[in-house]
Design a protein around this motif. Structure first.
Motif, PDB file in Angstrom:
ATOM      1  N   ARG A 171      -4.654  33.861  18.039  1.00 30.28           N
ATOM      2  CA  ARG A 171      -4.657  32.585  18.896  1.00 30.28           C
ATOM      3  C   ARG A 171      -3.894  32.665  20.083  1.00 30.28           C
ATOM      4  O   ARG A 171      -3.852  31.488  20.876  1.00 30.28           O
ATOM      5  N   ALA A 172      -3.304  33.709  20.613  1.00 28.00           N
ATOM      6  CA  ALA A 172      -2.358  33.757  21.661  1.00 28.00           C
ATOM      7  C   ALA A 172      -3.220  34.276  22.782  1.00 28.00           C
ATOM      8  O   ALA A 172      -2.788  34.749  23.880  1.00 28.00           O
ATOM      9  N   MET A 173      -4.659  34.544  22.565  1.00 23.72           N
ATOM     10  CA  MET A 173      -5.498  34.896  23.695  1.00 23.72           C
ATOM     11  C   MET A 173      -5.977  34.099  24.456  1.00 23.72           C
ATOM     12  O   MET A 173      -5.722  32.932  24.385  1.00 23.72           O
ATOM     13  N   SER A 195       5.804  20.086  17.985  1.00 27.57           N
ATOM     14  CA  SER A 195       5.427  20.751  16.778  1.00 27.57           C
ATOM     15  C   SER A 195       4.032  20.831  16.290  1.00 27.57           C
ATOM     16  O   SER A 195       3.395  21.431  15.337  1.00 27.57           O
ATOM     17  N   TYR A 196       3.038  19.763  17.035  1.00 24.55           N
ATOM     18  CA  TYR A 196       1.766  19.547  16.500  1.00 24.55           C
ATOM     19  C   TYR A 196       1.359  18.746  15.356  1.00 24.55           C
ATOM     20  O   TYR A 196       0.309  18.694  14.908  1.00 24.55           O
ATOM     21  N   VAL A 197       2.755  18.591  14.497  1.00 27.05           N
ATOM     22  CA  VAL A 197       2.622  18.128  13.002  1.00 27.05           C
ATOM     23  C   VAL A 197       2.680  16.569  13.192  1.00 27.05           C
ATOM     24  O   VAL A 197       3.262  15.890  14.155  1.00 27.05           O
ATOM     25  N   LYS A 245     -11.709  21.881  16.790  1.00 30.92           N
ATOM     26  CA  LYS A 245     -10.696  21.967  15.833  1.00 30.92           C
ATOM     27  C   LYS A 245     -10.156  23.327  15.574  1.00 30.92           C
ATOM     28  O   LYS A 245     -10.792  24.101  15.216  1.00 30.92           O
ATOM     29  N   ILE A 246      -8.850  23.544  16.255  1.00 34.30           N
ATOM     30  CA  ILE A 246      -8.152  24.806  16.052  1.00 34.30           C
ATOM     31  C   ILE A 246      -7.063  24.855  15.325  1.00 34.30           C
ATOM     32  O   ILE A 246      -6.332  23.987  15.199  1.00 34.30           O
ATOM     33  N   THR A 247      -6.761  25.785  14.251  1.00 37.72           N
ATOM     34  CA  THR A 247      -5.540  25.863  13.870  1.00 37.72           C
ATOM     35  C   THR A 247      -4.273  26.208  14.664  1.00 37.72           C
ATOM     36  O   THR A 247      -4.328  27.300  15.285  1.00 37.72           O
TER      37      THR A 247
HETATM   38  C1  LIG Z   1      -3.936  24.636  20.521  1.00 36.14           C
HETATM   39  C2  LIG Z   1      -2.772  25.463  20.255  1.00 36.14           C
HETATM   40  C3  LIG Z   1      -1.513  25.308  20.808  1.00 36.14           C
HETATM   41  C4  LIG Z   1      -0.402  26.138  20.621  1.00 36.14           C
HETATM   42  N1  LIG Z   1       0.670  25.859  21.461  1.00 36.14           N
HETATM   43  C5  LIG Z   1       1.851  26.428  21.172  1.00 36.14           C
HETATM   44  C6  LIG Z   1       3.064  26.320  22.066  1.00 36.14           C
HETATM   45  O1  LIG Z   1       3.032  25.603  22.837  1.00 36.14           O
HETATM   46  N2  LIG Z   1       4.160  26.971  21.786  1.00 36.14           N
HETATM   47  C7  LIG Z   1       4.148  27.743  20.717  1.00 36.14           C
HETATM   48  O2  LIG Z   1       5.110  28.248  20.304  1.00 36.14           O
HETATM   49  N3  LIG Z   1       3.014  28.075  19.818  1.00 36.14           N
HETATM   50  C8  LIG Z   1       1.822  27.530  20.067  1.00 36.14           C
HETATM   51  N4  LIG Z   1       0.926  27.688  19.398  1.00 36.14           N
HETATM   52  C9  LIG Z   1       0.825  28.499  18.221  1.00 36.14           C
HETATM   53  C10 LIG Z   1       0.874  30.078  18.695  1.00 36.14           C
HETATM   54  O3  LIG Z   1      -0.377  30.269  19.311  1.00 36.14           O
HETATM   55  C11 LIG Z   1       0.536  30.661  17.114  1.00 36.14           C
HETATM   56  O4  LIG Z   1       1.611  30.358  16.516  1.00 36.14           O
HETATM   57  C12 LIG Z   1       0.545  32.109  17.328  1.00 36.14           C
HETATM   58  O5  LIG Z   1      -0.366  32.669  18.053  1.00 36.14           O
HETATM   59  C13 LIG Z   1       0.114  32.849  15.790  1.00 36.14           C
HETATM   60  O6  LIG Z   1       0.367  34.121  15.827  1.00 36.14           O
HETATM   61  P1  LIG Z   1      -0.147  35.028  14.621  1.00 36.14           P
HETATM   62  O7  LIG Z   1       0.050  36.455  14.774  1.00 36.14           O
HETATM   63  O8  LIG Z   1       0.824  34.245  13.297  1.00 36.14           O
HETATM   64  O9  LIG Z   1      -1.437  34.474  14.016  1.00 36.14           O
HETATM   65  P2  LIG Z   1      -2.845  34.661  14.554  1.00 36.14           P
HETATM   66  O10 LIG Z   1      -2.868  34.704  16.242  1.00 36.14           O
HETATM   67  O11 LIG Z   1      -3.979  33.629  14.158  1.00 36.14           O
HETATM   68  O12 LIG Z   1      -3.352  36.232  14.308  1.00 36.14           O
HETATM   69  C14 LIG Z   1      -4.088  36.688  13.088  1.00 36.14           C
HETATM   70  C15 LIG Z   1      -4.945  37.837  13.446  1.00 36.14           C
HETATM   71  O13 LIG Z   1      -5.520  38.340  12.205  1.00 36.14           O
HETATM   72  C16 LIG Z   1      -6.766  38.812  12.362  1.00 36.14           C
HETATM   73  N5  LIG Z   1      -7.402  38.916  10.980  1.00 36.14           N
HETATM   74  C17 LIG Z   1      -7.697  37.885  10.124  1.00 36.14           C
HETATM   75  N6  LIG Z   1      -8.298  38.433   9.096  1.00 36.14           N
HETATM   76  C18 LIG Z   1      -8.339  39.790   9.348  1.00 36.14           C
HETATM   77  C19 LIG Z   1      -9.098  40.760   8.556  1.00 36.14           C
HETATM   78  N7  LIG Z   1      -9.475  40.778   7.159  1.00 36.14           N
HETATM   79  N8  LIG Z   1      -8.801  42.013   9.099  1.00 36.14           N
HETATM   80  C20 LIG Z   1      -8.231  42.208  10.408  1.00 36.14           C
HETATM   81  N9  LIG Z   1      -7.756  41.326  10.896  1.00 36.14           N
HETATM   82  C21 LIG Z   1      -7.821  39.999  10.620  1.00 36.14           C
HETATM   83  C22 LIG Z   1      -7.383  37.558  13.091  1.00 36.14           C
HETATM   84  O14 LIG Z   1      -8.501  37.880  13.820  1.00 36.14           O
HETATM   85  C23 LIG Z   1      -6.003  37.275  14.255  1.00 36.14           C
HETATM   86  O15 LIG Z   1      -6.203  38.018  15.511  1.00 36.14           O
HETATM   87  C24 LIG Z   1      -0.369  27.107  19.646  1.00 36.14           C
HETATM   88  C25 LIG Z   1      -1.517  27.263  18.920  1.00 36.14           C
HETATM   89  C26 LIG Z   1      -2.805  26.531  19.137  1.00 36.14           C
HETATM   90  C27 LIG Z   1      -4.010  26.754  18.406  1.00 36.14           C
END
Ligand SMILES: Cc1cc2nc3c(=O)[nH]c(=O)nc-3n(C[C@H](O)[C@H](O)[C@H](O)COP(=O)(O)OP(=O)(O)OC[C@H]3O[C@@H](n4cnc5c(N)ncnc54)[C@H](O)[C@@H]3O)c2cc1C
Length: 436
Positions: free
Chosen positions: A44-46, A164-166, A364-366
């Motif tokens: 989700r950080a792409m 927090s988005y909550v 709708k994005i998580t």
């Molecule tokens: C609209 C929006 C705004 C945001 N704004 C902020 C902000 O301002 N500040 C902030 O701090 N954070 C923000 N965030 C949150 C932040 O983007 C996320 O907390 C963070 O990117 C999550 O990283 P992660 O590695 O936990 O999860 P993800 O990025 O979801 O990584 C999980 C990865 O696992 C992969 N995966 C899943 N299942 C499998 C499988 N079976 N096999 C192989 N790979 C798999 C997925 O494809 C994905 O790439 C925002 C998010 C959104 C959507």
């Protein structure tokens, strides 16, 4: 050949948590692989590049929290800028200046004098606030018990929702979100070319330490036997062996991947998780129609608008990237949400449609898979105690951090735990803590 390969650490998921864990494990000398089901890393950080514009997956700000500290320590450049906090609020369909400094304090029609003094008083108090004292009470209890002026309360609900988005003040634990606001007041960072640039740097760092990557490969199961992790199998029929597996994907994914997960802590963490989602409309405008209105909190509407180009380079052609967010509760309606996002733009940047160069709409994005709530939540991870060698990381595996800070902090906890468990085994059970 994947079939016969053996790794010290296999990480499922190439988002922030997975890549952070990969850097830390490989830096500690572990033979590490990251498996990502998508074509690109970043989760989700792409950032998507379209018509010369860099669109994050919705507006993203890097707070001065765990992720910032971790990435700086890794040596990432994190190029970007600190946006001004001069803000407006939407109240009863109109825009008003919010009192964030002396000038705006005088100009703001929103508060009474008493309200203005209370508001700036709180902004000054925040950096010194003992937020941990409020970890076990709800946000509503904190606001109603501490803030006197009704309009200041409304504005605080809005500021804290934005951080927090909550949208659940009765459920959300006050302490973590008050810490996030304190971090926000230190100034956030908007990144040049979006968060994708940060993820590219993180991937590069991981490669320098020898991390291997497999993209477009979906993990199908985490193999374990007699309570010990054995490896990972994939949807294409291949498998790898691994001493340690870190699942850096959503809690529901973790449960699906691990046979008999429901009888382990994974089942508890999945059941307690409350997903937070948002609708996001990002527009690239050739110019702003109202250049003074770039940062707007919805006070009686669950929306937020920010022109991220005011502090970062997000286009090759000078377009201004304005992000509008609608915070969603349990019920969502994509058409209604889009109308609300567009009407927010109509109010803040009237005539924006004639300046539109490009756009991205995410209905709708998580935003995060869980948040700190006061309903008897247990902190997930770092290890899954029932299965030796299995760990979790991700924004839901928070021990008090929010959003991306929870992703990096949980990744560090997972790697520290696995390194410590090896030291412990070598030393016949003496307790050691390893810091990476
Ligand atoms: C609209 C929006 C705004 C945001 N704004 C902020 C902000 O301002 N500040 C902030 O701090 N954070 C923000 N965030 C949150 C932040 O983007 C996320 O907390 C963070 O990117 C999550 O990283 P992660 O590695 O936990 O999860 P993800 O990025 O979801 O990584 C999980 C990865 O696992 C992969 N995966 C899943 N299942 C499998 C499988 N079976 N096999 C192989 N790979 C798999 C997925 O494809 C994905 O790439 C925002 C998010 C959104 C959507």
């Amino acid at each position: 050949m994947m079939e016969m390969q053996k790794f010290d650490v296999a990480i499922i998921g190439g988002g922030v948590a997975g890549l952070t864990a990969a850097v830390l494990a490989a830096r500690a000398g572990k033979k590490t692989i990251v498996i990502e089901k998508q074509e690109r890393l970043g989760g989700r950080a792409m950032t998507n590049k379209k018509d010369g514009t860099y669109f994050n997956l919705g507006g993203h700000a890097l707070y001065k929290g765990d992720a910032y500290d971790t990435f700086r320590e890794f040596g990432l450049t994190l190029k970007g800028g600190k946006p001004s906090i001069d803000a407006h609020g939407i109240w009863q369909g109109e825009l008003s200046v919010l009192p964030t400094g002396i000038g705006s304090l005088l100009a703001s029609p929103l508060f009474t004098w008493k309200g203005k003094l209370e508001f700036v008083g709180w902004l000054a108090k925040f950096p010194k606030l003992d937020t941990h004292a409020y970890d076990a009470i709800s946000l509503r209890d904190w606001i109603e018990g501490n803030i006197q002026d009704p309009m200041v309360r409304h504005v605080f609900y809005s500021l804290l929702r934005t951080a927090s988005y909550v949208m659940a003040p009765d459920l959300q634990a006050a302490g973590p979100i008050l810490r996030q606001l304190a971090n926000a007041l230190k100034g956030v960072l908007y990144l040049d070319e979006g968060w994708g640039a940060m993820m590219d740097e993180l991937e590069e760092k991981a490669r320098q330490y020898g991390v291997q990557f497999r993209t477009k490969l979906k993990a199908a199961a985490v193999e374990h036997q007699d309570g010990v992790v054995k490896g990972v199998s994939f949807e294409d029929g291949t498998r790898i062996e691994a001493d340690h597996v870190i699942i850096a994907a959503a809690p529901a994914v973790a449960c699906k991947l691990v046979p008999h997960a429901d009888g382990t802590s994974l089942g508890v963490w999945k059941e307690q998780a409350i997903e937070v989602t948002a609708a996001c409309l990002d527009v690239a405008l050739r110019k702003l129609t109202k250049p003074k209105q770039q940062f707007v909190y919805g006070i009686d509407r669950p929306v937020f608008l920010t022109n991220q180009s005011r502090a970062s380079k997000l286009s090759d052609n000078g377009a201004q990237v304005v992000c509008v967010i609608k915070y969603q509760g349990a019920e969502t309606d994509p058409e209604k949400d889009l109308r609300e996002l567009e009407s927010t733009l109509d109010l803040v940047q009237p005539g924006w449609r004639s300046e539109l160069a490009s756009k991205q709409f995410l209905p709708k994005i998580t935003v995060c898979h869980d948040f700190l709530h006061v309903r008897g939540r247990v902190n997930p991870g770092p290890d899954v105690p029932e299965i030796k060698g299995l760990y979790v990381a991700g924004d839901w595996a928070s021990h008090g951090e929010l959003l991306v800070d929870a992703a990096t902090a949980s990744a560090r906890r997972a790697v520290e735990h696995l390194l410590a468990s090896e030291v412990k085994e070598r030393n016949f059970g003496h307790g050691y803590r390893v810091t990476v």
